[in-house]
Design an enzyme around this catalytic site. Structure first.
Site, mmCIF file in Angstrom:
data_model
loop_
_atom_site.group_PDB
_atom_site.id
_atom_site.type_symbol
_atom_site.label_atom_id
_atom_site.label_comp_id
_atom_site.label_asym_id
_atom_site.label_seq_id
_atom_site.Cartn_x
_atom_site.Cartn_y
_atom_site.Cartn_z
ATOM 1 N N ASN A 116 0.355 8.556 0.507
ATOM 2 C CA ASN A 116 -0.161 7.914 -0.340
ATOM 3 C C ASN A 116 -1.765 7.619 0.662
ATOM 4 O OD1 ASN A 116 -1.268 5.292 -2.212
ATOM 5 N ND2 ASN A 116 -1.165 4.882 -0.005
ATOM 6 N N ARG A 164 -2.900 0.361 -6.545
ATOM 7 C CA ARG A 164 -3.200 1.829 -6.495
ATOM 8 C C ARG A 164 -3.775 2.749 -6.493
ATOM 9 N NH1 ARG A 164 0.773 2.120 -12.153
ATOM 10 N NH2 ARG A 164 2.354 1.651 -11.422
ATOM 11 N N ASP A 173 -6.899 5.254 1.706
ATOM 12 C CA ASP A 173 -6.593 5.774 0.696
ATOM 13 C C ASP A 173 -6.304 6.990 0.279
ATOM 14 O OD1 ASP A 173 -4.169 3.919 -1.221
ATOM 15 O OD2 ASP A 173 -5.783 4.667 -2.572
ATOM 16 N N ARG A 201 11.722 11.583 0.614
ATOM 17 C CA ARG A 201 11.724 10.353 0.700
ATOM 18 C C ARG A 201 10.002 10.200 0.759
ATOM 19 N NH1 ARG A 201 9.038 5.760 3.465
ATOM 20 N NH2 ARG A 201 9.868 4.004 2.685
ATOM 21 N N ASP A 203 7.227 7.640 0.612
ATOM 22 C CA ASP A 203 6.397 6.459 1.224
ATOM 23 C C ASP A 203 5.497 6.276 -0.193
ATOM 24 O OD1 ASP A 203 6.525 4.107 3.936
ATOM 25 O OD2 ASP A 203 3.922 5.335 3.065
ATOM 26 N N GLU A 240 9.892 4.895 -2.288
ATOM 27 C CA GLU A 240 9.856 3.767 -1.967
ATOM 28 C C GLU A 240 8.779 3.197 -3.467
ATOM 29 O OE1 GLU A 240 7.815 1.458 1.250
ATOM 30 O OE2 GLU A 240 7.757 2.542 1.200
ATOM 31 N N ASN A 303 16.421 -0.389 5.780
ATOM 32 C CA ASN A 303 15.628 0.128 6.066
ATOM 33 C C ASN A 303 14.805 -0.546 7.360
ATOM 34 O OD1 ASN A 303 13.681 -1.473 5.189
ATOM 35 N ND2 ASN A 303 13.033 0.682 3.474
ATOM 36 N N ARG A 339 22.891 5.026 1.468
ATOM 37 C CA ARG A 339 21.534 5.574 2.421
ATOM 38 C C ARG A 339 21.778 4.211 3.217
ATOM 39 N NH1 ARG A 339 15.129 4.874 2.544
ATOM 40 N NH2 ARG A 339 15.986 2.700 2.017
#
EC number: 3.2.1.1
Length: 489
Positions: A116, A164, A173, A201, A203, A240, A303, A339
């Site tokens: 990201n 976003r 970003d 995974r 992120d 995520e 987590n 998990r």
């Protein structure tokens, strides 16, 4: 006219993205948080494979910012400087060796992928590369200012564009809508596929546009058959997306092209196993609790983030009795891909992993009783947890049967004719219950281990009618018992 095409698409997706590619008779991904690659390889061989674990989620393997201001905190791993495979966990050779060794014993590797953003400040990375945060210049990739979204702050979760296209806690970003940015991310992920990983995974997926992620995943290579994967399989994707309701972005936006990490799961179970909701209400555990469909979900109790900042409903190793009960329920229940967290002990939220004075990671030590030392908690080595991984393997392919509750804080259920669990919170359980199991003596794998035909814990006798007397005291170390056909004496 559309039906055959749809069937074909679904069949293609079923070859990956949604399935974790576990070897036969294995389950669960354990997050060996901040472990060195060489230590993970050892753990695959000496413990995870023999105990039936499915795979390992590893910390980000790419170069990250060296943060000395907070004495090398865990979160420096979430500040990428480049896609060079060199971190405190090891270099590319150590990573490749670990992946090969773990795959050789049937334990898969899943990479925590930070795509990201880049860093939140300038400095030097773990491979010696430079990060110019102010100029948004990362020459080791290379990324320049044109590869990023304009600077603004993520501060309005009612606005999907803000979430976003702006900067999460000051992290530069990336613009995944750019073909060039996509190409660098795809190159990085495909390099890892070549090395033999089973999936990723992703992120901060919530902070990226679904269409951009879908395009990136569509360009991933098939898994490397040299590592024991079947031909034509795509990497497993678990994203995520923190969605507890009430925001502009929904977890359902991400389920068409990968699984999603279900944050509501551990929140609701954490509340229930601390007495905030009656266990009896778990009879319909699943989508009716605002959870994703189990096939779309990765389930977890805690987590690395929410064990620090998730609030009192999140159970962690620091509250062991209800924590072990919630994990036993998760592993006994058919919902989702499960998990498990394996932590290092911490007193403050920024604290980094066990390290020496030079900042090198210290390996976990293994005590005589199988637990860990040197500052590692190793929840996955707790008997009550690894034995429930064995339970989940034993009951594979069965559904929930013989559900029982007292209408309050005592529940029990079977998994077909393969396994049976019972739980109590706050008062003694003494019941004559239908287990669904064949007649015989069984080892309760919570209180002990079944080895060479004997049991170091409680023994439970099932009669010819499938019934057993189940006793569980409120003040016992564990508020759960579990028996299964592979622990029959």
């Amino acid at each position: 006219h559309f039906k055959p095409i749809l069937v074909l698409c679904l069949a293609t997706l079923a070859l990956g993205l949604f399935v974790p590619h576990f070897a036969a008779d294995r389950n669960s991904i354990v997050h060996l948080f901040e472990w060195k690659w060489s230590d993970i390889a050892d753990e695959c061989e000496r413990f995870l494979a023999p105990k039936g674990f499915g795979g390992v989620q590893i910390s980000p393997p790419n170069e990250n910012l060296v943060v000395t201001s907070s004495n090398r905190p865990w979160w420096e791993r979430y500040q990428p400087v480049s896609y060079i495979l060199n971190t405190r966990s090891g270099d590319e050779a150590a990573l490749a060796d670990m992946i090969s060794r773990c795959n050789a014993v049937g334990v898969r590797i899943y990479v925590d992928t930070v795509i990201n953003h880049m860093t939140g400040m300038g400095g030097t990375g773990t491979a010696g590369s430079q990060a110019d945060r102010d100029g948004k210049n990362y020459p080791a990739v290379p990324y320049g200012s044109g590869d990023f979204h304009d600077s603004c702050t993520v501060n309005n979760y009612q606005d999907a564009s803000n979430v976003r296209n702006c900067e999460l806690v000051g992290l530069a970003d990336l613009n995944q809508g750019s073909d060039y940015v996509r190409s660098k991310i795809i190159e990085y992920m495909n390099h890892l596929v070549d090395l033999g990983v089973a999936g990723f995974r992703v992120d901060a997926a919530k902070h990226m546009w679904p269409a951009d992620l879908e395009a990136i995943y569509a360009s991933l290579k098939n898994l490397n058959t040299d590592h024991g994967f079947l031909d034509g399989q795509k990497p497993f994707i678990f994203q995520e997306v923190i969605d507890l309701g009430g925001e502009a972005i929904s977890k359902h936006e991400y389920t068409g092209f990968g699984t999603v990490i279900e944050f509501q799961y551990g929140l609701s179970l954490g509340n229930a196993f601390q007495g905030g909701n009656q266990l009896a209400n778990l009879a319909n555990w699943g989508p009716e609790w605002n959870l994703l469909d189990g096939l779309d979900a990765v389930a977890f109790i805690d987590n690395h983030d929410n064990q620090r900042t998730g609030g009192s409903q999140i159970l962690t190793y620091k509250n062991p009795k209800p924590y072990k009960m919630a994990i036993a329920f998760m592993l006994a229940h058919p919902y989702g891909t499960t998990r498990l967290m394996s932590s290092f002990a911490f007193d403050n939220n920024d604290q980094g992993p066990p390290q020496d004075d030079a900042g090198n990671l210290i390996s976990p030590s293994i005590n005589d009783d199988g637990t860990c030392g040197n500052g590692y908690v190793c929840e996955h080595r707790w008997r009550q947890i690894f034995n429930m991984v064995g339970f989940r393997n034993a009951v594979q392919g069965t559904g929930i049967e013989n559900w029982w509750s007292d209408g309050n804080q005592q529940i029990a259920f079977g998994r077909g004719n393969k396994g049976f669990v019972a739980f109590t919170i706050g008062y003694d359980l003494n019941q004559h219950l239908q287990t669904g199991l064949p007649a015989g003596s069984y080892c309760d794998v919570i209180s002990g281990n079944a080895e060479n035909g004997s049991c170091s814990g409680k023994t439970i006798t099932v009669g010819g009618d499938g019934y057993a007397d189940i006793s569980l005291g409120a003040n016992e170390d564990d508020g759960v018992i579990a028996i299964h056909v592979n622990a029959k004496l």
